[in-house]
Scaffold this motif. Structure first.
Motif, PDB file in Angstrom:
ATOM      1  N   LYS A 223      31.838  28.740  43.235  1.00 29.42           N
ATOM      2  CA  LYS A 223      32.725  29.893  43.172  1.00 29.42           C
ATOM      3  C   LYS A 223      32.414  30.725  41.940  1.00 29.42           C
ATOM      4  CE  LYS A 223      37.579  31.303  43.102  1.00 29.42           C
ATOM      5  NZ  LYS A 223      38.996  30.882  43.175  1.00 29.42           N
ATOM      6  N   CYS A 224      32.300  32.022  42.129  1.00 32.40           N
ATOM      7  CA  CYS A 224      32.102  32.945  41.018  1.00 32.40           C
ATOM      8  C   CYS A 224      33.470  33.436  40.560  1.00 32.40           C
ATOM      9  CB  CYS A 224      31.230  34.117  41.450  1.00 32.40           C
ATOM     10  SG  CYS A 224      30.910  35.299  40.119  1.00 32.40           S
ATOM     11  N   ASN A 225      33.777  33.221  39.298  1.00 27.61           N
ATOM     12  CA  ASN A 225      35.064  33.621  38.719  1.00 27.61           C
ATOM     13  C   ASN A 225      34.949  35.060  38.212  1.00 27.61           C
ATOM     14  OD1 ASN A 225      37.588  33.679  37.512  1.00 27.61           O
ATOM     15  ND2 ASN A 225      36.950  32.502  35.715  1.00 27.61           N
ATOM     16  N   PHE A 226      34.882  35.991  39.163  1.00 29.63           N
ATOM     17  CA  PHE A 226      34.635  37.375  38.781  1.00 29.63           C
ATOM     18  C   PHE A 226      35.931  38.125  38.472  1.00 29.63           C
ATOM     19  CE2 PHE A 226      34.551  37.417  43.514  1.00 29.63           C
ATOM     20  CZ  PHE A 226      35.624  38.263  43.760  1.00 29.63           C
ATOM     21  N   ILE A 227      35.791  39.110  37.607  1.00 33.85           N
ATOM     22  CA  ILE A 227      36.869  40.026  37.239  1.00 33.85           C
ATOM     23  C   ILE A 227      36.280  41.432  37.314  1.00 33.85           C
ATOM     24  CG2 ILE A 227      38.512  40.707  35.450  1.00 33.85           C
ATOM     25  CD1 ILE A 227      38.187  37.829  34.319  1.00 33.85           C
ATOM     26  N   ILE A 228      36.748  42.228  38.268  1.00 32.56           N
ATOM     27  CA  ILE A 228      36.176  43.541  38.531  1.00 32.56           C
ATOM     28  C   ILE A 228      37.026  44.611  37.863  1.00 32.56           C
ATOM     29  CG2 ILE A 228      35.403  45.144  40.313  1.00 32.56           C
ATOM     30  CD1 ILE A 228      35.391  42.797  42.275  1.00 32.56           C
ATOM     31  N   HIS A 229      36.398  45.424  37.046  1.00 31.63           N
ATOM     32  CA  HIS A 229      37.067  46.548  36.393  1.00 31.63           C
ATOM     33  C   HIS A 229      36.910  47.772  37.296  1.00 31.63           C
ATOM     34  CE1 HIS A 229      37.506  44.483  32.411  1.00 31.63           C
ATOM     35  NE2 HIS A 229      36.581  43.727  32.995  1.00 31.63           N
ATOM     36  N   VAL A 230      38.020  48.276  37.787  1.00 30.36           N
ATOM     37  CA  VAL A 230      37.970  49.266  38.867  1.00 30.36           C
ATOM     38  C   VAL A 230      38.437  50.652  38.428  1.00 30.36           C
ATOM     39  CG1 VAL A 230      38.227  47.525  40.658  1.00 30.36           C
ATOM     40  CG2 VAL A 230      40.272  48.546  39.656  1.00 30.36           C
ATOM     41  N   SER A 231      38.412  50.923  37.154  1.00 27.81           N
ATOM     42  CA  SER A 231      38.888  52.218  36.677  1.00 27.81           C
ATOM     43  C   SER A 231      38.108  53.376  37.283  1.00 27.81           C
ATOM     44  CB  SER A 231      38.790  52.292  35.150  1.00 27.81           C
ATOM     45  OG  SER A 231      39.582  51.293  34.556  1.00 27.81           O
ATOM     46  N   HIS A 232      36.820  53.131  37.568  1.00 29.92           N
ATOM     47  CA  HIS A 232      35.968  54.243  37.988  1.00 29.92           C
ATOM     48  C   HIS A 232      35.633  54.195  39.480  1.00 29.92           C
ATOM     49  CE1 HIS A 232      35.422  55.172  33.753  1.00 29.92           C
ATOM     50  NE2 HIS A 232      35.144  53.904  33.547  1.00 29.92           N
TER      51      HIS A 232
END
Length: 458
Positions: free
Chosen positions: A287-296
């Motif tokens: 499992k990839c513990n990703f955190i996506i920054h979606v401001s843009h």
């Protein structure tokens, strides 16, 4: 099998990954045993993921968020031999796990708990607990929690029917051991659409157009290199692509794929995987513990004009009533083929020990000092909204806004019960969504021409 309280049983160590446990069960003395995989299909994060080996009387329970082993459950003492500090205390042929034997071997402890509903007595030590059935005529002797049933008035002693190995001091709230400092498992990976990835613990950055040499210097050699032989979306392109084919670097233990341009040999796509058990590629990746920054991220209509070869392309997501609450997945280690048996089951109450799953905390940002990003725009302290690997598609749409019609992908020639997955596109990002509303993978890409033409390239 050697018992180590608070640490593990034989080759199975608390805190190990579900992939490591499956590998152990597929080789050595366990290779001939059938294994069942149990999980909650509708809400996969609400309960443990369980590997059950009936031939060994053994259940391995994994935290659904991090997919690490949090509790070992021996439920059949007639199927397994057990030892502690080299001394056997249970052998199906000759030595039953009697209370007086365990008390003498493990040493003194505080009186345990008696559960009247199950008529079972729980004896607790740090990191390990045993369950004993009590005859009805002697149950009243132990209801006050002041006596140990070492020996009944008739001279007999109870025999254990269940054993739990766990971290911490409370079997009802097992604690996971910390991830070793030299391990990058479940490392927070911050994703910045249109920009790149930041790996927090190893303090590395990857960007679109990174060279093969740069990727290898940052992440090391891949687990596998796979040529992209077939472009399933080629039919939607007016002009066929010529030249060297693109190729993937697969980092299975990171839950990451990187697609390189076959001519420029630079990174053009990043694919992050969640490894949910309801997906056909379960256990291929960690499992990839990703955190996506979606401001843009800006909402795109990339999939509005997408064609598919299946009539389901215009179908909405199936309602929760259309799939069972719990899946049991069985396979034999002697074959690569998977046999599936879907049935309802609730094993959270186990002989009076309530192991109801408690949701893990959301991933925390690391406090280590990060290496400066050369371009300065990969900032994990960005105050904008973020998406993590545990969020549902419904929650994601609340952040990004509603998506347009999805592309439907199905392994039509494969015998598997999970059905198709749905691909939804936003600006430079594609979410692969399962029927239970959870995310199977996220793809980051830079392909503005296809977006402008209304084409999603997978």
């Amino acid at each position: 099998m050697e018992v180590t309280p608070g640490r593990g049983l034989g080759a199975f160590e608390l805190g190990s990954t579900i992939s490591d446990a499956i590998q152990q069960l597929q080789r050595g003395p366990y290779a001939s045993h059938n294994v069942e995989l149990l999980y909650c299909d509708r809400q996969p994060l609400s309960r443990d993921i369980v590997l059950r080996v009936k031939a060994l009387g053994l259940q391995l329970r994994f935290d659904a968020h991090s997919q690490r082993l949090r509790l070992i459950d021996v439920f059949d003492f007639h199927a397994i031999s057990l030892a502690y500090c080299g001394s056997c205390f249970n052998d199906p042929a000759s030595i039953p796990a009697r209370f007086n034997l365990l008390y003498a071997l493990f040493g003194p402890t505080f009186p345990g708990e008696y559960n009247a509903a199950t008529q079972a007595y729980c004896l607790n030590y740090p990191g390990i607990s045993f369950l004993f059935p009590l005859p009805p005529q002697y149950q009243q002797l132990y209801t006050d929690g002041k006596e140990l049933p070492v020996q009944f008035p008739d001279g007999t002693t109870p025999t254990a029917i269940r054993m739990f190995i766990y971290g911490g001091l409370n079997v009802r709230a097992p604690s996971l051991p910390p991830i070793p400092s030299n391990s990058f498992y479940y490392e927070p990976v911050h994703a910045f659409p249109s920009r790149g990835l930041m790996f927090v613990h190893r303090n590395r950055h990857l960007r679109f157009a990174s060279s093969v040499q740069h990727v290898c210097s940052e992440l090391g050699a891949p687990s596998k290199i796979c040529q992209k032989e077939l472009d399933k979306m080629r039919i939607h392109h007016q002009e066929g692509r010529s030249g060297c084919p693109d190729y993937f670097y697969n980092y299975f233990r990171m839950g990451l794929d990187i697609l390189f341009d076959g001519e420029k040999h630079t990174a053009k796509k990043f694919v992050l995987h969640t490894n949910y058990p309801g997906h056909v590629r379960f256990n291929q990746y960690h499992k990839c513990n990703f955190i996506i920054h979606v401001s843009h991220i800006q909402t795109a209509v990339a999939s509005t004009n997408t064609s598919t070869t299946r009539s389901e392309s215009s179908s909405p997501m199936l309602p929760p009533s259309s799939y069972p609450q719990t899946h049991k997945r069985n396979w034999s280690n002697t074959s690569n083929d998977l046999l599936f048996d879907m049935e309802g089951e609730d094993d959270e109450q186990m002989d009076g020990i309530d192991l109801a799953y408690e949701s893990a905390a959301q991933p925390q940002l690391s406090t280590i000092e990060l290496r400066a990003d050369p371009a300065g725009d990969l900032d994990i302290n960005d105050a904008g909204p973020v998406i993590n690997s545990d969020m549902t598609w419904t929650q994601i749409q609340q952040i990004l806004g509603p998506a347009s019609r999805p592309l439907v992908m199905s392994d039509g020639g494969t015998l598997q019960p999970f059905g198709p997955t749905y691909f939804y596109a936003y600006h430079d990002i594609i979410f692969e969504v399962m029927k239970n509303d959870h995310i199977a993978s996220v793809t980051f890409f830079l392909d503005h021409s296809n977006l402008e033409n209304g084409i999603v390239q997978l």
